[in-house]
Design an enzyme around this catalytic site. Sequence first.
Site, PDB file in Angstrom:
ATOM      1  N   THR A  23       0.818  -1.221   0.000  1.00 39.72           N
ATOM      2  CA  THR A  23       0.000   0.000   0.000  1.00 39.72           C
ATOM      3  C   THR A  23       0.845   1.261   0.000  1.00 39.72           C
ATOM      4  OG1 THR A  23      -1.818  -1.090   1.106  1.00 39.72           O
ATOM      5  CG2 THR A  23      -1.717   1.272   1.379  1.00 39.72           C
ATOM      6  N   ASP A  67       1.706  -6.678  -4.431  1.00 43.04           N
ATOM      7  CA  ASP A  67       0.869  -6.622  -3.227  1.00 43.04           C
ATOM      8  C   ASP A  67       1.374  -7.782  -2.358  1.00 43.04           C
ATOM      9  OD1 ASP A  67      -2.410  -5.822  -2.513  1.00 43.04           O
ATOM     10  OD2 ASP A  67      -1.435  -7.486  -1.496  1.00 43.04           O
ATOM     11  N   SER A  68       1.543  -7.553  -1.074  1.00 43.50           N
ATOM     12  CA  SER A  68       2.178  -8.603  -0.270  1.00 43.50           C
ATOM     13  C   SER A  68       1.305  -9.840  -0.096  1.00 43.50           C
ATOM     14  CB  SER A  68       2.647  -8.061   1.081  1.00 43.50           C
ATOM     15  OG  SER A  68       1.592  -7.978   1.984  1.00 43.50           O
ATOM     16  N   SER A  69       0.035  -9.779  -0.530  1.00 46.08           N
ATOM     17  CA  SER A  69      -0.778 -11.002  -0.534  1.00 46.08           C
ATOM     18  C   SER A  69      -0.215 -11.995  -1.554  1.00 46.08           C
ATOM     19  CB  SER A  69      -2.235 -10.677  -0.888  1.00 46.08           C
ATOM     20  OG  SER A  69      -2.716  -9.716   0.005  1.00 46.08           O
ATOM     21  N   THR A  99       1.626  -4.594   4.183  1.00 46.84           N
ATOM     22  CA  THR A  99       1.462  -4.981   5.584  1.00 46.84           C
ATOM     23  C   THR A  99       0.877  -6.387   5.753  1.00 46.84           C
ATOM     24  OG1 THR A  99      -0.707  -3.931   5.657  1.00 46.84           O
ATOM     25  CG2 THR A  99       1.174  -2.601   6.383  1.00 46.84           C
ATOM     26  N   ASP A 100       0.129  -6.858   4.747  1.00 47.65           N
ATOM     27  CA  ASP A 100      -0.615  -8.114   4.927  1.00 47.65           C
ATOM     28  C   ASP A 100       0.276  -9.296   5.329  1.00 47.65           C
ATOM     29  OD1 ASP A 100      -2.951  -6.819   4.379  1.00 47.65           O
ATOM     30  OD2 ASP A 100      -3.130  -7.534   2.313  1.00 47.65           O
ATOM     31  N   THR A 287      -0.172 -21.918  20.497  1.00 48.64           N
ATOM     32  CA  THR A 287      -1.463 -21.565  21.077  1.00 48.64           C
ATOM     33  C   THR A 287      -2.244 -20.570  20.211  1.00 48.64           C
ATOM     34  OG1 THR A 287      -2.566 -20.500  22.960  1.00 48.64           O
ATOM     35  CG2 THR A 287      -0.282 -19.876  22.576  1.00 48.64           C
ATOM     36  N   GLN A 288      -3.572 -20.666  20.304  1.00 46.95           N
ATOM     37  CA  GLN A 288      -4.421 -19.699  19.613  1.00 46.95           C
ATOM     38  C   GLN A 288      -4.409 -18.347  20.325  1.00 46.95           C
ATOM     39  OE1 GLN A 288      -8.389 -21.348  18.980  1.00 46.95           O
ATOM     40  NE2 GLN A 288      -7.519 -23.298  18.355  1.00 46.95           N
ATOM     41  N   CYS A 289      -3.934 -18.329  21.567  1.00 48.06           N
ATOM     42  CA  CYS A 289      -3.871 -17.063  22.309  1.00 48.06           C
ATOM     43  C   CYS A 289      -2.764 -16.192  21.724  1.00 48.06           C
ATOM     44  CB  CYS A 289      -3.554 -17.303  23.782  1.00 48.06           C
ATOM     45  SG  CYS A 289      -4.813 -18.232  24.631  1.00 48.06           S
TER      46      CYS A 289
HETATM   47  N1  ASP Z   1      -2.672  -5.508   0.470  1.00 44.51           N
HETATM   48  C1  ASP Z   1      -1.611  -4.627   0.895  1.00 44.51           C
HETATM   49  C2  ASP Z   1      -0.327  -5.431   0.920  1.00 44.51           C
HETATM   50  O1  ASP Z   1      -0.102  -6.132   1.865  1.00 44.51           O
HETATM   51  C3  ASP Z   1      -1.925  -4.049   2.226  1.00 44.51           C
HETATM   52  C4  ASP Z   1      -0.888  -3.083   2.775  1.00 44.51           C
HETATM   53  O2  ASP Z   1       0.187  -2.898   2.272  1.00 44.51           O
HETATM   54  O3  ASP Z   1      -1.182  -2.459   3.807  1.00 44.51           O
HETATM   55  O4  ASP Z   1       0.451  -5.359   0.014  1.00 44.51           O
END
Ligand code: ASP
Length: 355
Positions: A23, A67-69, A99-100, A287-289
């Site tokens: 992003t 995109d980091s996805s 960020t993803d 753990t899920q915590c």
């Molecule tokens: N979909 C974006 C990514 O991870 C989200 C971001 O950067 O905040 O590339």
Amino acid sequence: MLYLCSMNATKTPSILIIYTGGTIGMTENPETGALMNFDFEKFQLYVPELKRFPYHIDSYTFNPPIDSSDMEPKYWVKMTQVIADNYDQYDGFVVLHGTDTMAFTASALSFTLENLAKPVIITGAQLPISKLRTDGRENLLTSIEIAAARDANGMPMVPEVCIFFENKLLRGNRTTKINAEGFNAFRSFNYPSLADAGIRIKFDSILIRRPNPYLPLKPHYSFGTGIFILTLFPGIQREYVDVVMQMKNLRALVIKTYGSGNAPQKPWLFEKLKELDSRGVILVNITQCSQGSVEMRRYETGLQLLQAGAVNGYDGTLEGTVTKLMFLLGQDYTKEEILKQLNTSLAGEITLPED
Ligand code: ASP
């Protein structure tokens, strides 16, 4: 595919910015309105302050930025390679990343960059740098300052892979994305922040890892596959676990358990896990915590997992555990060696009971 470009030619310190996408470097597609990446040259338009640093700053851009996805181990290999190839020429590295999956990348690089003695600061933004209210400008500028920061002996302040986001510097392999909207998007629940940025950047040097200065950087370039994550939930059916049992090439199963590492006391679950273990599959209990550690001897419900062959994931994050397994499975290790490494903190990713 990748290219190197120079921004200015001032003297030390020198920083390499590796722009992978995300992003922070996106703009709206005029036709669809969806966010898409632009190239690094535009950063200088939106962040003219970059020229005011008394540092030598170069950049290296993924072409195309992603995109980091769409992040994949092959890109972790690429980042490792860029850092290793440029290791002697630069004092620090700033990775711009979506960020993803940032926490996965930060964790992966902490394992591939063995004996790292220079800062690798990963950052990004929740709002594109082209937007007036962007968080990207602060994140980028402070990350550069941290990557260049030295202590009184002229040594790097933070010779670690970190995430810097919204005024906090976190150990990369302890970090998780917790917010899809707010600027305060990352947390490290089981390890304190390494630095806080206010008027001054306050580093907590006791918490920061110090490399052995006699060991050279040892980059690693391979990741294994065959990992699956099994999340437990009340009412889990044996058919669900049967799907896992039938997976071809399964090499490691991360079991996301309850509380301090507990699972329902179902004989069929115990038998299936035991069978996987005897087939050579590595079972890791996390753990899920968000906070706290696995302690399999605490309750009967945890002990059964230990008896089925599960190894303790301690207080590791999902991101840290999965990438550590990918890293270990990519090396030439036997199952016993991998189990030993899982019980070792390789890059500060887990807290062992005696720590
Ligand atoms: N979909 C974006 C990514 O991870 C989200 C971001 O950067 O905040 O590339």
